[in-house]
Scaffold this motif. Structure first.
Motif, PDB file in Angstrom:
ATOM      1  N   HIS A   8       0.845  -1.200   0.000  1.00 42.84           N
ATOM      2  CA  HIS A   8       0.000   0.000   0.000  1.00 42.84           C
ATOM      3  C   HIS A   8       0.876   1.244   0.000  1.00 42.84           C
ATOM      4  O   HIS A   8       2.083   1.156   0.178  1.00 42.84           O
ATOM      5  CB  HIS A   8      -0.949  -0.005   1.208  1.00 42.84           C
ATOM      6  N   GLY A   9       0.252   2.402  -0.246  1.00 42.73           N
ATOM      7  CA  GLY A   9       0.961   3.671  -0.100  1.00 42.73           C
ATOM      8  C   GLY A   9       1.611   4.211  -1.366  1.00 42.73           C
ATOM      9  O   GLY A   9       2.273   5.241  -1.317  1.00 42.73           O
ATOM     10  N   ALA A  10       1.419   3.541  -2.519  1.00 42.72           N
ATOM     11  CA  ALA A  10       2.070   4.023  -3.756  1.00 42.72           C
ATOM     12  C   ALA A  10       1.459   5.358  -4.197  1.00 42.72           C
ATOM     13  O   ALA A  10       0.255   5.564  -4.093  1.00 42.72           O
ATOM     14  CB  ALA A  10       1.901   2.991  -4.860  1.00 42.72           C
ATOM     15  N   ARG A  11       2.305   6.247  -4.675  1.00 40.38           N
ATOM     16  CA  ARG A  11       1.869   7.580  -5.114  1.00 40.38           C
ATOM     17  C   ARG A  11       2.461   7.895  -6.477  1.00 40.38           C
ATOM     18  O   ARG A  11       3.248   8.847  -6.625  1.00 40.38           O
ATOM     19  CB  ARG A  11       2.410   8.622  -4.137  1.00 40.38           C
ATOM     20  N   PRO A  12       2.089   7.126  -7.527  1.00 37.83           N
ATOM     21  CA  PRO A  12       2.723   7.334  -8.840  1.00 37.83           C
ATOM     22  C   PRO A  12       2.545   8.749  -9.379  1.00 37.83           C
ATOM     23  O   PRO A  12       3.436   9.249 -10.078  1.00 37.83           O
ATOM     24  CB  PRO A  12       2.001   6.326  -9.742  1.00 37.83           C
ATOM     25  N   GLU A  13       1.447   9.434  -9.029  1.00 38.84           N
ATOM     26  CA  GLU A  13       1.254  10.803  -9.551  1.00 38.84           C
ATOM     27  C   GLU A  13       2.391  11.728  -9.148  1.00 38.84           C
ATOM     28  O   GLU A  13       2.627  12.747  -9.794  1.00 38.84           O
ATOM     29  CB  GLU A  13      -0.048  11.455  -9.029  1.00 38.84           C
ATOM     30  N   SER A  14       3.080  11.394  -8.056  1.00 37.63           N
ATOM     31  CA  SER A  14       4.139  12.290  -7.576  1.00 37.63           C
ATOM     32  C   SER A  14       5.514  11.879  -8.109  1.00 37.63           C
ATOM     33  O   SER A  14       6.507  12.516  -7.796  1.00 37.63           O
ATOM     34  CB  SER A  14       4.153  12.286  -6.044  1.00 37.63           C
ATOM     35  N   TRP A  15       5.582  10.801  -8.912  1.00 37.08           N
ATOM     36  CA  TRP A  15       6.876  10.355  -9.425  1.00 37.08           C
ATOM     37  C   TRP A  15       7.270  11.167 -10.662  1.00 37.08           C
ATOM     38  O   TRP A  15       6.388  11.633 -11.394  1.00 37.08           O
ATOM     39  CB  TRP A  15       6.829   8.876  -9.805  1.00 37.08           C
ATOM     40  N   PRO A  16       8.593  11.307 -10.929  1.00 33.22           N
ATOM     41  CA  PRO A  16       9.025  12.029 -12.150  1.00 33.22           C
ATOM     42  C   PRO A  16       8.360  11.434 -13.400  1.00 33.22           C
ATOM     43  O   PRO A  16       7.944  12.169 -14.289  1.00 33.22           O
ATOM     44  CB  PRO A  16      10.538  11.829 -12.164  1.00 33.22           C
ATOM     45  N   THR A  17       8.293  10.078 -13.485  1.00 30.86           N
ATOM     46  CA  THR A  17       7.513   9.431 -14.551  1.00 30.86           C
ATOM     47  C   THR A  17       6.288   8.823 -13.885  1.00 30.86           C
ATOM     48  O   THR A  17       6.395   7.783 -13.236  1.00 30.86           O
ATOM     49  CB  THR A  17       8.316   8.279 -15.219  1.00 30.86           C
ATOM     50  N   PRO A  18       5.142   9.494 -13.988  1.00 31.17           N
ATOM     51  CA  PRO A  18       3.976   9.033 -13.219  1.00 31.17           C
ATOM     52  C   PRO A  18       3.316   7.794 -13.832  1.00 31.17           C
ATOM     53  O   PRO A  18       2.249   7.888 -14.420  1.00 31.17           O
ATOM     54  CB  PRO A  18       3.031  10.250 -13.239  1.00 31.17           C
ATOM     55  N   GLN A  19       3.977   6.645 -13.706  1.00 32.74           N
ATOM     56  CA  GLN A  19       3.475   5.408 -14.299  1.00 32.74           C
ATOM     57  C   GLN A  19       3.581   4.257 -13.326  1.00 32.74           C
ATOM     58  O   GLN A  19       4.604   4.092 -12.670  1.00 32.74           O
ATOM     59  CB  GLN A  19       4.329   5.044 -15.515  1.00 32.74           C
TER      60      GLN A  19
END
Ligand SMILES: [Zn+2]
Length: 419
Positions: free
Chosen positions: A57-68
């Motif tokens: 749990h806890g993944a935040r892909p929107e905040s990653w440099p490549t939001p994937q």
């Protein structure tokens, strides 16, 4: 001025088994890329039994440099044939691998009224499931076994103790939780006090067996009902239409009729216990207050859980009838954008903590704070931030939600009460 963090606080709204379960999952909150996430999942998988589900749990892909999200292929490779599922931080989406999708019977053709199986350009599943599709997969994950429960519940209690809590209220206690906690306490393994609030079917079991499991530190608190849904799904029951609701239910949903709420109030009062009613929208809050007013229960301690919107005319009714407002200000931090979209005309009615206190509810007794962990984290600092500043720490002051409802930091700490 910051006030030193007290250590004997009460967490008034927790779900212990689910918290223990989430603590046993891989935490993806510090991952910054799909590669990071896959590495974390691989590390976690290496510690599990050979056929155990890989849960995270806890993944935040929107905040990653490549939001994937990682691809389905990558998830399959890291899982090595085992089912895998990883939640997005807000619990509205998850990614699952092929084995997990197969176990849940979810294919690209599976249709959900309020959810979606996300596919690629060729119509193949990506592993990403939204809303009810995510829930359908999660509900297919096997529940912890009876043998696993004590360890999970104890880990949850230790986690809360480490955050400064000396007591927690489980707000949907299972029928077996009383004897489990009683056993832990008698063997000296329970680090905090616990009060149980249970759905009516479980409440009768817990009440009739209470002599066998209650201890000085483990007790039955009362009943629990759900009178409406949630803001994020637009199912919280509102007095006026949402700005963006589906046309078939513009004001959300009442999950119980006024007569059903009244019946529950009577049944729980007859056991000499109070009732805690989940009511998020202002219509649900009013319906609950109305039912309590009609019955006039003899038992003290009736509670309304969440009360995220409260109409101004209903505020004084809490103190007048001795109803406790059990609030989770920390949700404001995650809900600011959703509230602005759902009820832009009534942001001034969101969590009116200051009005409730000024109407005569005493912090820590009449207005109490909790988190609803593991829906959000239990750190009391989050509710303090929300109650004092009415916005996330990194937001400009003009984005604060009803800043007039702000309370001083010392008052906010007092709302957690003292065990
Ligand atoms: Zn809850």
């Amino acid at each position: 001025m910051t006030i030193p963090k007290p250590s004997n606080l009460i967490e008034h709204h927790a779900h212990l088994l689910q918290l223990g379960r989430s603590l046993s999952m891989a935490d993806l909150s510090t991952c910054g890329s799909p590669e990071d996430m896959l590495a974390r999942l691989a590390d976690h998988a290496a510690e599990l039994a050979p056929h155990a589900w890989i849960l995270a749990h806890g993944a935040r892909p929107e905040s990653w440099p490549t939001p994937q999200w990682p691809t389905l292929d990558q998830l399959d490779r890291v899982a090595g044939g085992r089912p895998l599922c990883a939640w997005c931080f807000d619990y509205h989406a998850l990614v699952a691998n092929t084995a997990a999708l197969r176990h849940a019977g979810i294919s690209p053709d599976t249709r959900f009224e309020h959810g979606r199986v996300v596919t690629d350009a060729g119509g193949c599943p990506t592993g990403l499931l939204l809303e009810h599709a995510a829930l359908a997969l999660w509900n297919s994950v096997p529940e912890p076994s009876e043998a696993e429960r004590p360890q999970l519940v104890r880990a949850a209690c230790e986690h809360l103790r480490d955050l400064g809590f000396a007591e927690a209220h489980d707000m949907k206690a299972q029928g077996w939780l009383g004897s489990l906690l009683g056993d832990l306490d008698r063997s000296g393994e329970l680090p905090i006090r616990v009060r149980l609030y249970a759905l009516l079917e479980d409440l009768h079991h817990l009440h009739s067996t209470r002599r066998a499991w209650q201890t000085e530190r483990v007790s039955l608190g009362g009943g629990k009902i759900f009178t409406d849904g949630t803001l994020n799904s637009r199912t919280a029951h509102m007095l006026r239409p949402y700005a963006d609701a589906p046309p078939d239910r513009p004001c959300g949903m009442a999950m119980m009729s006024p007569a059903e709420i009244e019946h529950a109030v009577r049944r729980v009062d007859a056991l000499g216990l109070p009732l805690a009613a989940h009511a998020i929208g202002d219509a649900a809050v009013r319906a609950t207050l109305d039912a309590i007013e009609r019955v006039r229960p003899g038992t003290p301690g009736f509670r309304i859980e969440h009360a995220e919107l409260v109409d101004a005319s209903d505020v004084p009714r809490f103190a007048a009838m001795g109803v406790i407002a059990s609030l989770q200000p920390c949700h404001l931090l995650a809900d600011i954008e959703a509230l602005a979209k759902a009820a832009p005309d009534r942001l001034d009615r969101v969590l009116p903590v200051r009005e409730l206190i000024e109407s005569g509810l005493e912090p820590g007794r009449g207005v109490v704070f909790g988190s609803d962990v593991p829906i959000v984290r239990a750190d009391p600092a989050d509710s303090i931030q929300a109650a004092v500043h009415r916005r996330r720490a990194n937001m400009p002051p003009e984005q604060a939600v009803s800043p007039g409802q702000s309370i001083p930091e010392s008052t906010a700490w007092a709302c957690f009460g003292r065990a």
